[in-house]
Design a protein around this motif. Structure first.
Motif, PDB file in Angstrom:
ATOM      1  N   ASP A 185       0.266 -11.584  -8.870  1.00 43.87           N
ATOM      2  CA  ASP A 185       0.386 -12.218  -7.560  1.00 43.87           C
ATOM      3  C   ASP A 185      -0.847 -11.926  -6.713  1.00 43.87           C
ATOM      4  N   ALA A 186      -1.277 -12.897  -5.956  1.00 47.89           N
ATOM      5  CA  ALA A 186      -2.507 -12.753  -5.173  1.00 47.89           C
ATOM      6  C   ALA A 186      -2.416 -11.600  -4.181  1.00 47.89           C
ATOM      7  N   ASP A 187      -1.258 -11.448  -3.525  1.00 52.45           N
ATOM      8  CA  ASP A 187      -1.130 -10.372  -2.549  1.00 52.45           C
ATOM      9  C   ASP A 187      -1.130  -9.002  -3.218  1.00 52.45           C
ATOM     10  N   VAL A 188      -0.621  -8.937  -4.441  1.00 51.09           N
ATOM     11  CA  VAL A 188      -0.640  -7.685  -5.200  1.00 51.09           C
ATOM     12  C   VAL A 188      -2.075  -7.318  -5.567  1.00 51.09           C
ATOM     13  N   ILE A 189      -2.834  -8.280  -6.019  1.00 50.76           N
ATOM     14  CA  ILE A 189      -4.235  -8.036  -6.381  1.00 50.76           C
ATOM     15  C   ILE A 189      -5.029  -7.597  -5.157  1.00 50.76           C
ATOM     16  N   GLU A 190      -4.816  -8.276  -4.037  1.00 54.63           N
ATOM     17  CA  GLU A 190      -5.544  -7.938  -2.813  1.00 54.63           C
ATOM     18  C   GLU A 190      -5.194  -6.530  -2.324  1.00 54.63           C
ATOM     19  N   ALA A 191      -3.917  -6.188  -2.364  1.00 56.63           N
ATOM     20  CA  ALA A 191      -3.499  -4.852  -1.929  1.00 56.63           C
ATOM     21  C   ALA A 191      -4.093  -3.773  -2.828  1.00 56.63           C
ATOM     22  N   ALA A 192      -4.141  -4.039  -4.124  1.00 56.52           N
ATOM     23  CA  ALA A 192      -4.723  -3.067  -5.050  1.00 56.52           C
ATOM     24  C   ALA A 192      -6.199  -2.847  -4.753  1.00 56.52           C
ATOM     25  N   ARG A 193      -6.922  -3.927  -4.450  1.00 52.28           N
ATOM     26  CA  ARG A 193      -8.332  -3.797  -4.104  1.00 52.28           C
ATOM     27  C   ARG A 193      -8.526  -3.053  -2.790  1.00 52.28           C
ATOM     28  N   THR A 194      -7.705  -3.403  -1.805  1.00 46.62           N
ATOM     29  CA  THR A 194      -7.838  -2.797  -0.480  1.00 46.62           C
ATOM     30  C   THR A 194      -7.529  -1.307  -0.505  1.00 46.62           C
ATOM     31  N   GLU A 195      -6.482  -0.930  -1.224  1.00 45.76           N
ATOM     32  CA  GLU A 195      -6.032   0.466  -1.238  1.00 45.76           C
ATOM     33  C   GLU A 195      -6.591   1.253  -2.416  1.00 45.76           C
ATOM     34  N   ASP A 196      -7.414   0.596  -3.242  1.00 50.43           N
ATOM     35  CA  ASP A 196      -8.026   1.236  -4.409  1.00 50.43           C
ATOM     36  C   ASP A 196      -6.967   1.862  -5.317  1.00 50.43           C
ATOM     37  N   THR A 197      -5.934   1.058  -5.586  1.00 53.81           N
ATOM     38  CA  THR A 197      -4.894   1.463  -6.528  1.00 53.81           C
ATOM     39  C   THR A 197      -4.869   0.433  -7.659  1.00 53.81           C
ATOM     40  N   THR A 198      -3.852   0.491  -8.489  1.00 53.72           N
ATOM     41  CA  THR A 198      -3.722  -0.503  -9.556  1.00 53.72           C
ATOM     42  C   THR A 198      -2.779  -1.629  -9.130  1.00 53.72           C
ATOM     43  N   ARG A 199      -2.929  -2.767  -9.799  1.00 53.37           N
ATOM     44  CA  ARG A 199      -2.007  -3.871  -9.555  1.00 53.37           C
ATOM     45  C   ARG A 199      -0.579  -3.465  -9.894  1.00 53.37           C
ATOM     46  N   ALA A 200      -0.434  -2.630 -10.921  1.00 52.86           N
ATOM     47  CA  ALA A 200       0.904  -2.215 -11.342  1.00 52.86           C
ATOM     48  C   ALA A 200       1.617  -1.428 -10.245  1.00 52.86           C
ATOM     49  N   VAL A 201       0.881  -0.564  -9.561  1.00 59.40           N
ATOM     50  CA  VAL A 201       1.459   0.181  -8.439  1.00 59.40           C
ATOM     51  C   VAL A 201       1.908  -0.779  -7.352  1.00 59.40           C
ATOM     52  N   GLN A 202       1.029  -1.689  -6.983  1.00 57.68           N
ATOM     53  CA  GLN A 202       1.354  -2.623  -5.900  1.00 57.68           C
ATOM     54  C   GLN A 202       2.491  -3.569  -6.285  1.00 57.68           C
ATOM     55  N   ALA A 203       2.597  -3.910  -7.562  1.00 57.25           N
ATOM     56  CA  ALA A 203       3.694  -4.771  -8.004  1.00 57.25           C
ATOM     57  C   ALA A 203       5.037  -4.081  -7.821  1.00 57.25           C
ATOM     58  N   MET A 204       5.105  -2.786  -8.126  1.00 56.65           N
ATOM     59  CA  MET A 204       6.354  -2.051  -7.928  1.00 56.65           C
ATOM     60  C   MET A 204       6.670  -1.906  -6.440  1.00 56.65           C
ATOM     61  N   ARG A 205       5.647  -1.706  -5.646  1.00 52.77           N
ATOM     62  CA  ARG A 205       5.871  -1.616  -4.198  1.00 52.77           C
ATOM     63  C   ARG A 205       6.376  -2.942  -3.638  1.00 52.77           C
ATOM     64  N   LYS A 206       5.835  -4.026  -4.133  1.00 49.24           N
ATOM     65  CA  LYS A 206       6.297  -5.347  -3.690  1.00 49.24           C
ATOM     66  C   LYS A 206       7.758  -5.544  -4.068  1.00 49.24           C
ATOM     67  N   ALA A 207       8.116  -5.201  -5.295  1.00 50.87           N
ATOM     68  CA  ALA A 207       9.507  -5.343  -5.722  1.00 50.87           C
ATOM     69  C   ALA A 207      10.434  -4.523  -4.831  1.00 50.87           C
ATOM     70  N   HIS A 208       9.981  -3.334  -4.447  1.00 54.09           N
ATOM     71  CA  HIS A 208      10.803  -2.485  -3.570  1.00 54.09           C
ATOM     72  C   HIS A 208      10.933  -3.112  -2.180  1.00 54.09           C
ATOM     73  N   ARG A 209       9.821  -3.610  -1.634  1.00 51.48           N
ATOM     74  CA  ARG A 209       9.876  -4.249  -0.310  1.00 51.48           C
ATOM     75  C   ARG A 209      10.821  -5.442  -0.304  1.00 51.48           C
ATOM     76  N   MET A 210      10.878  -6.145  -1.425  1.00 56.11           N
ATOM     77  CA  MET A 210      11.745  -7.321  -1.528  1.00 56.11           C
ATOM     78  C   MET A 210      13.198  -6.953  -1.797  1.00 56.11           C
ATOM     79  N   GLY A 211      13.476  -5.659  -1.949  1.00 51.57           N
ATOM     80  CA  GLY A 211      14.845  -5.216  -2.198  1.00 51.57           C
ATOM     81  C   GLY A 211      15.342  -5.488  -3.600  1.00 51.57           C
ATOM     82  N   LEU A 212      14.415  -5.588  -4.551  1.00 54.02           N
ATOM     83  CA  LEU A 212      14.793  -5.967  -5.913  1.00 54.02           C
ATOM     84  C   LEU A 212      15.064  -4.782  -6.835  1.00 54.02           C
TER      85      LEU A 212
END
Length: 228
Positions: free
Chosen positions: A109-136
């Protein structure tokens, strides 16, 4: 009563025979083990997926893992949250549909990629955070087969953010942090898990474990008293 599952088995008699013969060979050739009647079908399918008997011993279970997995499948409508698309593609659509299950992955997802770049983390980390924010994540089965950082983040979300998945399949493959991520998950007491210790793992094994749980759930659904 037939012992063949009508949804989670191979679709032809020839296919069923090959798969059942393969399982029989594994049962015959496997070293002695201490797995329970519910755990062994999962380990056996992991062996079947890679022709690797080392999964007899490398696979470890939270005490409530199998029952939690089966009950979560039988509940219906369960979400499967994967770290990579390969898991979602590998799962049998008819088998998932039988239990009303749906898969999710956000790695590209574009927002996941952007967050990973901004926070210098991995896309995988941001993907799990997104799933949590969405209540999934709460009540879901989480399958991690590729990215150790995703599993580390899931453990953090469980411990620090109150995430409560129904079951975590921690099976990332790799040389950097894979073994450590799985050891970290195995320390969790509040959420059931299944892990493959060490460096071995992969998306195909998450798929195999999920298919094994679906088969156990269908057998329970049929009223098979032999299931856990």
């Amino acid at each position: 009563m037939s012992t063949i599952n009508t949804v989670t088995e191979q679709l032809t008699r020839a296919g069923q025979a090959i798969e059942h013969d393969s399982f029989a060979i594994i049962d015959r050739e496997a070293a002695p083990h201490g797995y329970s009647a519910g755990q062994w079908p999962i380990v056996r399918r992991l062996i079947h997926a890679n022709a690797d008997f080392e999964f007899n011993g490398l696979t470890d279970f939270h005490p409530q893992a199998v029952e939690a997995g089966v009950q979560t499948v039988l509940r219906g409508g369960t979400r499967v949250i994967a770290d990579v698309e390969m898991i979602c593609v590998g799962l049998s659509a008819p088998r998932l549909a039988h239990f009303g299950m749906r898969t999710y992955q956000f790695i590209s997802d574009a927002d996941v990629i952007e967050a990973a770049r901004t926070e210098d983390t991995t896309r995988a980390v941001q993907a799990m955070r997104k799933a949590h924010r969405m209540g999934l994540l709460d009540g879901a089965i989480i399958g991690i087969g590729n990215a150790p950082t995703a599993l580390i983040e899931v453990v953090r979300l469980i411990r620090d953010a109150g995430a409560r998945p129904a079951l975590v399949l921690g099976m990332p493959v790799g040389f950097v942090s894979a073994a450590e991520a799985k050891a970290l998950l195995a320390e969790v007491q509040t959420v059931p898990w299944i892990v493959i210790r060490g460096r071995k793992g992969g998306s195909t094994l998450v798929v195999a474990a999920l298919h094994a749980l679906l088969a156990l759930a269908e057998a329970r659904q049929r009223g098979d008293r032999a299931t856990p």
